[in-house]
Motif scaffolding. Structure first.
Motif, PDB file in Angstrom:
ATOM      1  N   CYS A  22       0.817  -1.178   0.043  1.00 19.06           N
ATOM      2  CA  CYS A  22       0.120  -0.138  -0.117  1.00 19.06           C
ATOM      3  C   CYS A  22       0.744   1.263   0.148  1.00 19.06           C
ATOM      4  CB  CYS A  22      -0.935  -0.079   1.257  1.00 19.06           C
ATOM      5  SG  CYS A  22      -2.394   0.947   0.844  1.00 19.06           S
ATOM      6  N   HIS A  47       2.988   2.695   2.156  1.00 17.82           N
ATOM      7  CA  HIS A  47       2.761   3.548   3.397  1.00 17.82           C
ATOM      8  C   HIS A  47       4.295   3.938   3.820  1.00 17.82           C
ATOM      9  CE1 HIS A  47      -1.317   1.926   4.816  1.00 17.82           C
ATOM     10  NE2 HIS A  47      -1.616   2.441   3.681  1.00 17.82           N
ATOM     11  N   GLU A  54      -3.086   1.644  10.093  1.00 19.73           N
ATOM     12  CA  GLU A  54      -4.258   2.173   9.129  1.00 19.73           C
ATOM     13  C   GLU A  54      -5.057   0.774   8.627  1.00 19.73           C
ATOM     14  OE1 GLU A  54      -6.428   3.353   5.880  1.00 19.73           O
ATOM     15  OE2 GLU A  54      -4.793   1.842   5.590  1.00 19.73           O
ATOM     16  N   GLU A  55      -4.226   0.000   8.339  1.00 20.22           N
ATOM     17  CA  GLU A  55      -4.825  -1.600   7.624  1.00 20.22           C
ATOM     18  C   GLU A  55      -5.690  -2.138   8.439  1.00 20.22           C
ATOM     19  OE1 GLU A  55      -4.547  -1.695   4.382  1.00 20.22           O
ATOM     20  OE2 GLU A  55      -2.889  -0.550   3.697  1.00 20.22           O
ATOM     21  N   HIS A  57      -2.372  -2.765  -3.034  1.00 20.86           N
ATOM     22  CA  HIS A  57      -2.383  -4.151  -2.293  1.00 20.86           C
ATOM     23  C   HIS A  57      -2.111  -5.270  -3.221  1.00 20.86           C
ATOM     24  CE1 HIS A  57      -5.058  -2.966   1.395  1.00 20.86           C
ATOM     25  NE2 HIS A  57      -4.177  -1.924   0.913  1.00 20.86           N
TER      26      HIS A  57
HETATM   27 ZN   LIG Z   1      -4.141  -0.313   2.017  1.00 21.58          ZN
END
Ligand SMILES: [Zn+2]
Ligand SMILES: [Zn+2]
Length: 392
Positions: free
Chosen positions: A96, A98, A131-132, A343
């Motif tokens: 993702c 991050h 966050e996930e 993802h």
């Molecule tokens: Zn994500």
């Protein structure tokens, strides 16, 4: 005295550029050492160390979350926040991107740091874990972590440049059925089948899906469907997510989904227990004037963004809960070709590529420039606040 806004912006961009290699190294180090939500000990420590070295005052472990942090430079208002994420996904690492979000937030802070003497106000880089999985910002929002801010920004890497983002409100649901076990062939009439209850509910939800708004989503997995085919399952369990574009429709939909689960209980005789997560994600409210300012700062970097909101929402984000409290934007920066989805392993590779580094530096520069607009333009601050107060 009028401030020379363009000169300050050039200074901020040059400051980011001056730390280019350190920032790329930081992003790659986080990328190469993926840690999932609430386990981001090294990523959080590296970001905090770097911020401290750059003169930020760092508080670690805020809001009862060991990997959350708040790093401040300057003093007083306006107070602008850059939000960092740094959690990875199981098995597929930083798919993702991050690592880019976390490093870009730090880099944007670095850019603005050098102009605060001219502008006044302060900048905070807020480290928001997980966050996930749990939505660290939901927990932090409840504890007031975003209460004193004038604006909050987070740039997410993706496959296109955009200033607006849409994200659905999302309610996680855990469900269990309790039946009675018995021999599945010798005494089936003595059993109460908890798996049947769940399958009936699953199919009821599939039927419901045809009659809900096109933007809403209901989806889930069965996490316990029994153990042996010759034993009537006395227990079953599932995890579901219910998502909608606004909170009011989300509440309607939650009631309809529960009715489906109750139907499964009624038909099978199994007892239903369910629990909505207290960490419900709010829909993302993208602040118009803030997004406009950001769009104007992305353009000179060669990143043209569409004017309007995207037609489709892409999942949900805990940034929605921040946007309910303070004028906020969640722009995307292109680091991957259009056909590559976040993802995925392909996206994880893009998050560590030359395009990824370029996205990281551009995101940081644009966010720093937008912060300078906010710090130096009282009219912009007022328009942001007016729209924020007027939006539902
Ligand atoms: Zn994500
Ligand atoms: Zn993400």
């Amino acid at each position: 005295m009028a401030v020379d806004r363009e000169r300050l912006k050039a200074h901020a961009a040059a400051e980011v550029e001056a730390h280019r290699q350190e920032l790329i190294d930081l992003s790659l180090r986080i990328h190469d050492n993926p840690e999932t939500g609430l386990q981001e000990e090294r990523a959080s420590a590296w970001l905090c160390e770097y911020l401290e070295k750059q003169g930020f005052q760092v508080e670690r472990g805020i809001c009862g979350l060991p990997t959350a942090f708040r790093a401040t430079v300057g003093s007083g208002e306006p107070r602008i926040a850059f939000l960092a994420e740094y959690d990875a996904l199981p098995d597929i690492g930083h798919a993702c991107g991050h690592n880019i979000i976390g490093t870009a937030a730090v880099a944007a802070g670095l850019g603005v740091r050098g102009v605060l003497d001219s502008t006044g106000g302060s900048v905070v880089v807020i480290g928001t874990p997980a966050e996930e999985i749990v939505g660290g910002k939901v927990i932090m929002a409840r504890q007031g972590a975003f209460a004193d801010l004038d604006a909050a920004m987070l740039t997410h890497p993706g496959s296109r440049d955009a200033v607006h983002s849409r994200a659905l409100a999302c309610a996680p649901l855990e469900v269990e059925y309790f039946g009675r076990e018995s021999h599945a062939a010798a005494r089936p009439e003595a059993g109460v089948n908890a798996l049947d209850a769940l399958i009936l509910a699953y199919n009821a939800i599939s039927a419901l899906r045809q009659h809900i708004r096109g933007s809403a989503r209901v989806h889930g997995v069965i996490t316990d469907g029994g153990r042996a085919p010759n034993v009537v399952p006395d227990h079953s369990a599932a995890s579901f997510l219910v998502r909608a574009e606004d909170e009011a429709y989300l509440e309607d939909l939650k009631a309809k989904v529960i009715a489906c689960f109750e139907a499964g209980a009624r038909a099978s005789g199994a007892r239903l227990e369910y629990r909505w997560s207290e960490n419900q994600f709010a829909a993302m409210r993208s602040n118009g004037p803030l997004a406009e300012a950001h769009k104007a700062n992305l353009a000179p970097l060669g990143r043209q963004t569409p004017d309007d909101q995207p037609r489709r929402a892409l999942g949900s984000t805990d940034m929605g809960n921040v946007s309910a409290l303070v004028p906020a934007i969640h722009p995307t920066i292109a680091v991957a070709p259009r056909e590559v989805s976040i993802h995925s392993r392909e996206f994880a590779a893009c998050a560590a590529s030359e395009e990824g580094h370029r996205g990281l530096l551009d995101a940081a520069k644009a966010m720093a420039m937008t912060a300078i607009d906010i710090l130096t333009d009282a009219d912009l601050r007022q328009r942001m606040q007016e729209e924020f107060l007027a939006s539902p």
